[in-house]
Scaffold this active site. Structure first.
Site, PDB file in Angstrom:
ATOM      1  N   ASN A  47       3.906  -2.639   0.679  1.00 38.30           N
ATOM      2  CA  ASN A  47       4.879  -1.555   0.620  1.00 38.30           C
ATOM      3  C   ASN A  47       4.962  -0.872   1.984  1.00 38.30           C
ATOM      4  O   ASN A  47       4.316  -1.295   2.949  1.00 38.30           O
ATOM      5  CB  ASN A  47       4.512  -0.559  -0.485  1.00 38.30           C
ATOM      6  CG  ASN A  47       3.151   0.098  -0.260  1.00 38.30           C
ATOM      7  OD1 ASN A  47       2.630   0.138   0.853  1.00 38.30           O
ATOM      8  ND2 ASN A  47       2.576   0.623  -1.327  1.00 38.30           N
ATOM      9  N   ASP A 236       5.855  -5.588 -11.684  1.00 38.44           N
ATOM     10  CA  ASP A 236       5.113  -4.626 -10.871  1.00 38.44           C
ATOM     11  C   ASP A 236       6.050  -3.849  -9.947  1.00 38.44           C
ATOM     12  O   ASP A 236       5.861  -2.644  -9.737  1.00 38.44           O
ATOM     13  CB  ASP A 236       4.045  -5.356 -10.053  1.00 38.44           C
ATOM     14  CG  ASP A 236       3.201  -4.409  -9.221  1.00 38.44           C
ATOM     15  OD1 ASP A 236       2.295  -3.777  -9.775  1.00 38.44           O
ATOM     16  OD2 ASP A 236       3.478  -4.284  -8.002  1.00 38.44           O
TER      17      ASP A 236
END
Length: 361
Positions: A47, A236
């Protein structure tokens, strides 16, 4: 990118990875019942804060399980087959993995029934600059061998050897428990409710998110069915969006309760992955994720529930310390019922963690 491990790192992985059930790592026929994958974590695995996505790790876990399961099931004569994922037990994310670290994923077959097998997986993260190793994940997955000639034909699984009768009996108990839970979960799935047009902040509708994906060849196995790891990665990602919208902070996957694969998803299907908050504690969020699928060119068959799971996320500050989570504003009896059910799961999992911690001391 696959990578070679230095001997020192390989030794450390072998020391830290515990093989709980099968003695000697040998199955009938004299072949190894363990398999290992290693890959360096790249920027596109993480991320914006540099934490590797939980979905990336889940995908690697499933790949390792599929390889060892398929390899084992093809040691017998008859049709060639592919191990198809049907369930992932509760998966803990014990420590974060970062860009530049190497993830070593070790999978081992720990139980076999007539038509299914259990694979236990551990993930070690290695800092290749310092040589430091840490345990990142532990998971248990269930597979069934599906014939390459006939996708509806479930093959028999070659048995493995156990160190003792007690270990075989414990495996049988886990098999019976997961079989029953899969059937119960399938009947509990509810249709996704669309959020209101102008939802209030910190409500279920405010953070609810969906992702629509067309299943292509690169997502599929030799059966033209979606890899379980691909589906888990999408799930997810959606759960992460829900958590980030609720907290407006950096968030990471803390655990996945259970992932049940109810029906296969084939090439050409459109999958809709939807996540919504069900429960919030002081420092964690439970997010239910449901995957619906519908054939793009065969609309008369309609949409069906394919996969379901509960993801647990936590909120972090810039130093990766946990932050309080904003309370969830409940609207209506159905959301209150889901909140109470989520609270019960939270308390049950908390009690299990405390009991495990006491046993280790």
């Amino acid at each position: 990118m696959r990578c070679f491990r230095p001997r020192r790192a390989a030794d450390e992985v072998d020391k830290l990875v515990k093989r709980p059930l099968v003695s000697g790592d040998v199955r009938e026929g004299g072949e190894s019942s363990t398999s290992q994958l290693s890959r360096i974590m790249r920027p596109d695995d993480a991320n914006i804060m540099g934490n590797v996505h939980g979905g990336t790790i889940l995908k690697m876990i499933e790949e390792a399980g599929c390889i060892i399961g398929t390899r084992h099931c093809n040691t017998q004569n008859g049709d060639r087959c592919l191990a198809a994922l049907v369930r992932v037990e509760k998966t803990e994310f014990l420590s974060p993995v970062f860009i530049g670290e190497v993830a070593h994923v070790t999978a081992e077959i720990t139980y076999t029934s007539k038509h299914s097998l259990e694979v236990q997986v551990q993930v070690m993260a290695e800092n290749i600059l310092t040589g430091a190793m840490k345990l990142s994940n532990k998971a248990a997955l269930w597979y069934v061998p599906v014939s390459l000639k006939n996708v509806d034909k479930i093959m028999e699984v070659p048995p493995i050897k156990y160190a003792s009768a007690e270990q075989a009996e414990e495996g049988k108990k886990r098999y019976e428990a997961q079989k029953l839970e899969r059937l119960e979960t399938k009947t509990r799935i509810k249709d996704v409710v669309s959020p209101p047009s102008n939802p209030e902040q910190h409500t279920v509708g405010f953070s609810q998110s969906s992702l629509i994906h067309l299943v292509g060849p690169s997502d599929c196995t030799l059966h033209d069915c979606v890899h379980g790891g691909v589906t888990m990665k999408l799930m997810d990602e959606v759960a992460g969006i829900v958590a980030a919208r609720h907290c407006n902070t950096n968030i990471v996957t803390a655990s996945v309760d259970v992932i049940n694969f109810h029906r296969t998803i084939k090439k050409g299907c459109v999958v809709t992955v939807t996540g919504h908050l069900t429960f919030v504690s002081n420092k964690s969020m439970e997010i239910e994720v449901i995957v619906d699928a519908s054939p793009l060119m065969e609309t008369e068959k309609g949409k069906y529930h394919a996969v379901s799971a509960y993801f647990i996320f936590i909120s972090l500050d810039k130093y990766n310390r946990t932050l309080p989570v904003p309370p969830l504003k409940i609207e209506g009896e159905e959301q209150q019922r889901s909140f109470e059910e989520g609270k019960a799961r939270y308390l049950q999992n908390k009690a299990k963690r405390l009991a495990e911690k006491e046993r280790q001391q």
